[in-house]
Write a protein that holds these residues in place. Structure first.
Motif, PDB file in Angstrom:
ATOM      1  N   GLY A  70       0.774  -1.227   0.000  1.00 53.11           N
ATOM      2  CA  GLY A  70       0.000   0.000   0.000  1.00 53.11           C
ATOM      3  C   GLY A  70       0.804   1.274   0.000  1.00 53.11           C
ATOM      4  N   LEU A  71       2.141   1.172  -0.009  1.00 54.76           N
ATOM      5  CA  LEU A  71       3.002   2.348  -0.014  1.00 54.76           C
ATOM      6  C   LEU A  71       4.004   2.254  -1.151  1.00 54.76           C
ATOM      7  CD1 LEU A  71       3.745   2.724   3.815  1.00 54.76           C
ATOM      8  CD2 LEU A  71       2.180   4.116   2.439  1.00 54.76           C
ATOM      9  N   PRO A  72       4.510   3.404  -1.655  1.00 53.71           N
ATOM     10  CA  PRO A  72       5.504   3.376  -2.727  1.00 53.71           C
ATOM     11  C   PRO A  72       6.697   2.511  -2.327  1.00 53.71           C
ATOM     12  CG  PRO A  72       4.728   5.606  -2.350  1.00 53.71           C
ATOM     13  CD  PRO A  72       4.174   4.761  -1.233  1.00 53.71           C
ATOM     14  N   GLY A  77       2.126  -4.519  -3.261  1.00 52.31           N
ATOM     15  CA  GLY A  77       0.684  -4.419  -3.421  1.00 52.31           C
ATOM     16  C   GLY A  77       0.228  -2.985  -3.394  1.00 52.31           C
ATOM     17  N   ALA A  78      -0.900  -2.737  -4.049  1.00 48.46           N
ATOM     18  CA  ALA A  78      -1.411  -1.373  -4.161  1.00 48.46           C
ATOM     19  C   ALA A  78      -2.170  -0.919  -2.929  1.00 48.46           C
ATOM     20  CB  ALA A  78      -2.314  -1.270  -5.391  1.00 48.46           C
ATOM     21  N   THR A  79      -2.602  -1.857  -2.076  1.00 48.45           N
ATOM     22  CA  THR A  79      -3.374  -1.509  -0.888  1.00 48.45           C
ATOM     23  C   THR A  79      -2.758  -2.174   0.344  1.00 48.45           C
ATOM     24  OG1 THR A  79      -4.874  -3.391  -1.239  1.00 48.45           O
ATOM     25  CG2 THR A  79      -5.514  -1.275  -2.188  1.00 48.45           C
ATOM     26  N   PRO A  80      -2.877  -1.538   1.511  1.00 49.13           N
ATOM     27  CA  PRO A  80      -2.265  -2.122   2.717  1.00 49.13           C
ATOM     28  C   PRO A  80      -2.809  -3.494   3.066  1.00 49.13           C
ATOM     29  CG  PRO A  80      -2.864   0.178   3.080  1.00 49.13           C
ATOM     30  CD  PRO A  80      -3.467  -0.213   1.767  1.00 49.13           C
ATOM     31  N   TRP A 284       5.240   1.284 -12.874  1.00 47.86           N
ATOM     32  CA  TRP A 284       4.177   2.271 -13.066  1.00 47.86           C
ATOM     33  C   TRP A 284       4.244   3.342 -11.980  1.00 47.86           C
ATOM     34  CZ3 TRP A 284       2.016   3.881 -17.069  1.00 47.86           C
ATOM     35  CH2 TRP A 284       0.864   4.684 -17.013  1.00 47.86           C
ATOM     36  N   ALA A 285       4.591   2.964 -10.766  1.00 45.83           N
ATOM     37  CA  ALA A 285       4.742   3.953  -9.700  1.00 45.83           C
ATOM     38  C   ALA A 285       5.842   4.949 -10.050  1.00 45.83           C
ATOM     39  CB  ALA A 285       5.057   3.261  -8.374  1.00 45.83           C
ATOM     40  N   ALA A 293       2.053  12.760 -10.834  1.00 38.56           N
ATOM     41  CA  ALA A 293       0.720  12.311 -10.428  1.00 38.56           C
ATOM     42  C   ALA A 293       0.707  11.926  -8.955  1.00 38.56           C
ATOM     43  CB  ALA A 293       0.284  11.127 -11.280  1.00 38.56           C
ATOM     44  N   THR A 294      -0.421  12.135  -8.325  1.00 35.10           N
ATOM     45  CA  THR A 294      -0.610  11.583  -6.981  1.00 35.10           C
ATOM     46  C   THR A 294      -1.239  10.200  -7.051  1.00 35.10           C
ATOM     47  OG1 THR A 294      -2.776  12.643  -6.778  1.00 35.10           O
ATOM     48  CG2 THR A 294      -0.872  13.882  -5.995  1.00 35.10           C
ATOM     49  N   VAL A 295      -1.872   9.885  -8.195  1.00 32.86           N
ATOM     50  CA  VAL A 295      -2.407   8.534  -8.423  1.00 32.86           C
ATOM     51  C   VAL A 295      -1.256   7.685  -8.940  1.00 32.86           C
ATOM     52  CG1 VAL A 295      -4.072   7.161  -9.726  1.00 32.86           C
ATOM     53  CG2 VAL A 295      -4.688   9.455  -8.949  1.00 32.86           C
ATOM     54  N   ARG A 296      -0.705   6.835  -8.078  1.00 28.95           N
ATOM     55  CA  ARG A 296       0.540   6.149  -8.397  1.00 28.95           C
ATOM     56  C   ARG A 296       0.337   4.682  -8.756  1.00 28.95           C
ATOM     57  NH1 ARG A 296       4.693   8.487  -5.482  1.00 28.95           N
ATOM     58  NH2 ARG A 296       6.044   6.921  -6.436  1.00 28.95           N
ATOM     59  N   THR A 297      -0.898   4.200  -8.694  1.00 30.47           N
ATOM     60  CA  THR A 297      -1.165   2.796  -9.005  1.00 30.47           C
ATOM     61  C   THR A 297      -2.266   2.710 -10.057  1.00 30.47           C
ATOM     62  OG1 THR A 297      -2.843   2.545  -7.266  1.00 30.47           O
ATOM     63  CG2 THR A 297      -0.549   2.073  -6.662  1.00 30.47           C
TER      64      THR A 297
END
Length: 480
Positions: A70-72, A77-80, A284-285, A293-297
């Protein structure tokens, strides 16, 4: 006694060393008569992306910090919480041109484990005009649709949105993807890419907060014989091209990034697939970070590979797709499509569709594959593989960018030239027995009774070649 002391189960044993391991391996190699210099080099496997998979990985084989779920850089994974609570999206693919048959198959999938639909429309699948009939009994607020309509994307998107209106689905509840992928269509057909299609649908999708409009599809490159790094590099270059087109048309970078979904192939090489999906998020990140971008995933859709399927002994395809599905889940795919085991023969029958969706149901509900967040995390082998694959893919991406971007690289023949080298090398390895296709190049059943299926609509051609690695060897078996 501290908890650390209690958990040190090997405390009473002397620590093993790499030199001890090497000595034992050297002894085995000598006894087997294998000529070798460095034992690790003798047992290493060279990938098509130019780095080695070694026989032993230890804590000394460091890789960049993968961070936390969930973190860069989102490697883990894209979510915690991963997919622990919901599982991944079981996305069933439908391309039967008969609307009545497709309608029955869609309902059977959704009533028995499927959670979303991947509808192929147009010349290679359902008639666009029949989308309303096929989806007549579907609760679209519960089962989102991803379109794949090629040259008829605009018409199919209009038809799908009209079905939502007819069913009274609120704009906030419209989900799925309108499926614009003009660069993927260019790769498949050789026709010029009209990025205006992606722009128009992205603008239209702004009225639907949960709807996406663009698919960044790596399958055309995978199906043309790309290595994992080449598939990733081409996909990332495609995503960058779409970001440029959408921001150039007036969307801000976050609005543009929210429109994209990535689709990649999952193969029976489970560790390569796990590493590929983890590397895709990292790449992609990085791209979105550089773009500001703030949308990183972006959602990651994994589809089992068609290049690994066989027409002979197609039952073995069940094993291949099970491995691929497992790897996709472990790698953190948001949506997974398992192709039916008879897909290489034509239109799948009801039994094959049931096996395909049950493969996912068993892995989700019985094996609880989604019940662990990034189960491969911390594995020295997987972390190193992820890092080396990401670097190889980045090299492919930067070469494409230097050539003027993915459209220019396709037009100039650069992409086909690079993929042809990998395709030829892999075919040669199969012919030499260095890689095997069970049921075809090894353990063929010469008395096999062939399966027959209704022919599927022809896929568009004219662009990158499509390969199924078993095909030349199957032809040789059938002619002998």
């Amino acid at each position: 006694m501290t908890s650390a002391e209690r958990l040190n189960l090997a405390a009473d044993f002397p620590a093993a060393t790499r030199d001890q391991w090497r000595g034992l391996v050297e002894g085995v190699l000598r006894k087997s008569g294998v000529e070798f210099g460095d034992p690790e080099a003798a047992l290493a496997t060279r990938t098509y992306d130019g780095f080695d998979l070694r026989p032993l990985y230890t804590a000394d084989d460091t890789a960049p910090d993968a961070g936390f779920p969930g973190l860069p850089p989102y490697v883990r994974g894209a979510t915690p919480g991963g997919r622990v609570l919901s599982g991944w999206d079981v996305r069933q693919r439908h391309a039967d041109p008969d609307p009545a048959t497709a309608r029955r198959a869609v309902l059977a999938d959704l009533e028995n484990g499927g959670t979303s639909l991947w509808l192929v429309a147009g010349a290679a699948g359902l008639p666009v005009a029949a989308l309303g009939d096929v989806l007549a009994d579907v609760y679209l607020d519960l089962a989102p649709v991803t379109l794949d309509a090629g040259a008829e994307t605009l018409a199919a998107a209009d038809a799908l949105l009209a079905v939502h209106v007819d069913k009274g689905v609120a704009a906030s509840e419209v989900r799925g993807n309108l499926g614009a992928d003009p660069l993927g269509l260019r790769a498949r057909t050789g026709e010029p890419a009209d990025l205006g299609v992606a722009v128009e649908l992205a603008r239209r999708a702004q009225a639907y907060p949960a709807l996406r409009s663009v698919v960044v599809d790596g399958l055309p490159y995978h199906e043309a014989g790309a290595s994992d790094g080449q598939e990733l590099g081409c996909a990332i270059a495609t995503g960058v091209a779409y970001l440029r087109a959408l921001t150039g048309a007036g969307l801000d970078v976050d609005q543009a990034a929210r429109q994209l979904e990535l689709r990649l192939a999952a193969t029976a090489d489970q560790f390569a697939t796990i590493a590929k999906l983890r590397a895709a998020r990292r790449l992609w990140a990085r791209v979105t970070e550089v773009c500001g971008a703030t949308v990183r995933t972006a959602p990651l859709h994994a589809a089992t590979s068609s290049t690994m399927t066989t027409r002979r002994d197609p039952w073995v395809n069940m094993l291949r797709t099970t491995l691929a599905c497992f790897a996709a889940g472990v790698g953190g795919a948001d949506a997974v499509t398992v192709l039916p085991f008879d897909a290489a023969l034509g239109l799948p029958d009801a039994f094959a569709r049931r096996i395909a969706r049950n493969t996912q149901s068993i892995l989700l509900e019985e094996s609880k594959v989604a019940g662990v967040i990034d189960p491969a995390g911390g594995s020295w082998y997987v972390e190193r593989h992820t890092d080396e694959l990401a670097r190889a893919a980045w090299a492919v991406f930067t070469e494409i960018e230097r050539a003027g971007g993915i459209a220019a690289a396709l037009d100039s023949g650069l992409v086909d030239e690079r993929l042809a080298v990998t395709r030829t090398a892999r075919t040669a390895r199969f012919a030499a027995g260095e890689e095997a296709i069970t049921g075809v190049t090894v353990f063929p059943n010469e008395n096999e009774k062939p399966l027959t299926r209704e022919p599927a609509p022809p896929e568009p051609g004219g662009g990158l070649p499509r390969v199924r690695y078993a095909e030349p060897f199957e032809a040789k078996l059938e002619s002998s």
